[in-house]
Design an enzyme around this catalytic site. Sequence first.
Site, PDB file in Angstrom:
ATOM      1  N   LYS A 198       0.859  -1.186   0.000  1.00 34.12           N
ATOM      2  CA  LYS A 198       0.000   0.000   0.000  1.00 34.12           C
ATOM      3  C   LYS A 198       0.889   1.228   0.000  1.00 34.12           C
ATOM      4  O   LYS A 198       1.745   1.389   0.870  1.00 34.12           O
ATOM      5  CB  LYS A 198      -0.885  -0.026   1.247  1.00 34.12           C
ATOM      6  N   LYS A 251      -2.357  -1.259  -3.817  1.00 37.61           N
ATOM      7  CA  LYS A 251      -3.224  -0.103  -3.668  1.00 37.61           C
ATOM      8  C   LYS A 251      -2.398   1.163  -3.708  1.00 37.61           C
ATOM      9  O   LYS A 251      -1.410   1.229  -2.983  1.00 37.61           O
ATOM     10  CB  LYS A 251      -3.948  -0.220  -2.318  1.00 37.61           C
ATOM     11  N   TYR A 315     -15.202   1.525  -6.411  1.00 35.58           N
ATOM     12  CA  TYR A 315     -16.456   2.245  -6.167  1.00 35.58           C
ATOM     13  C   TYR A 315     -17.366   2.168  -7.390  1.00 35.58           C
ATOM     14  O   TYR A 315     -18.525   2.564  -7.324  1.00 35.58           O
ATOM     15  CB  TYR A 315     -16.154   3.706  -5.786  1.00 35.58           C
TER      16      TYR A 315
END
Length: 328
Positions: A198, A251, A315
């Site tokens: 990340k 990510k 999303y």
Amino acid sequence: MFPERRLRRLRKRTLQPLFRETRLGLSDLVMPLFFDETIEEAVPIGSMPGQYRYPVGDAGAVAERLEQAGLSAVLVFGIPRKKDAAATAAYDGDGVVQKSVAGIKETCPDLVVITDVCACEYTDHGHCGIVGETCGGGPDLLNDPSLVLMQKIAVSHARAGADIVAPSCMLDGMVQAIRTALDGSGFAEVPIMSYSTKFASAYYGPFRDAADSGFSFGDRTTYQMDPANAREALLESEEDAAEGADMLMVKPAGLYLDILASIQDIGLPVAAYQVSGEYSQLKAASALGWLDEKKCALEALICIKRAGADLIITYYAEDVARWLREEQ
Ligand code: PBG
Ligand code: ZN
């Protein structure tokens, strides 16, 4: 000699679909959800058009809507009523995530519920764990004291019914600590999806607005990774694999496809998180008429899949479900 190979032959409209190497399906997608303990009605998230904070009482209904749209997995975040230095609300058996997970599971027992295991929504300073003085370095996230907190959060999520826990704090040893705690509490069967690689990305900006998880001092660059480092990115994921992670993650997704491709060899399933900023920039440009939202979103997602993602947290999941339905 004319070239022997005419690659355009297979690009005829009728032939092209037969030779498509990568396909995006609903089972590739995970929809992130925000539940807020302080609201009674869904509140739109300003920086993420189309996304909402939902009241805990809506958990079952939202889950049902997504399941009916054809989605099979969600990633749950919580916004608690109370924040403190020790993030106590994060492992409260009656906390916002715990209640939301229970609500989802009651209505949709087969929907896969993944929970984000972190403290930044629950600490008053907004960092991802316990903060204290470091030798000579001023206040910073303390690694080992924060591991104990992550253990408590993960176990409480498992107890609430989470199918998978997903630690996102980028602490050293977080996977091993959580694995030990889950195993010791009767949750040996609960997998860990580690946010293993990340990056300290500015593309999380809209999320901090969504989840109310901005920090009051410093930044996250002493625990999240430097975007410039590819070798370290591989080491981070290898380390989590060695500690017992069941799944790895990269990510953000779209800007880090080289990293996503490079951790394939570890051999574990890999998820990619198309983060808030990747979503919001497409939303903003398409609202201005500058980009075709559907085409750009589907292109971004197929590229993430092509680079090696087994799962994509996005999303756009609910929109993709609709778009794929419309195409049938
Ligand atoms: C919590 C967490 C963050 C995101 C997922 N889990 C924020 C952060 O690390 O600052 C970002 C998600 C997004 O931007 O969509 N640690
Ligand atoms: Zn965090």
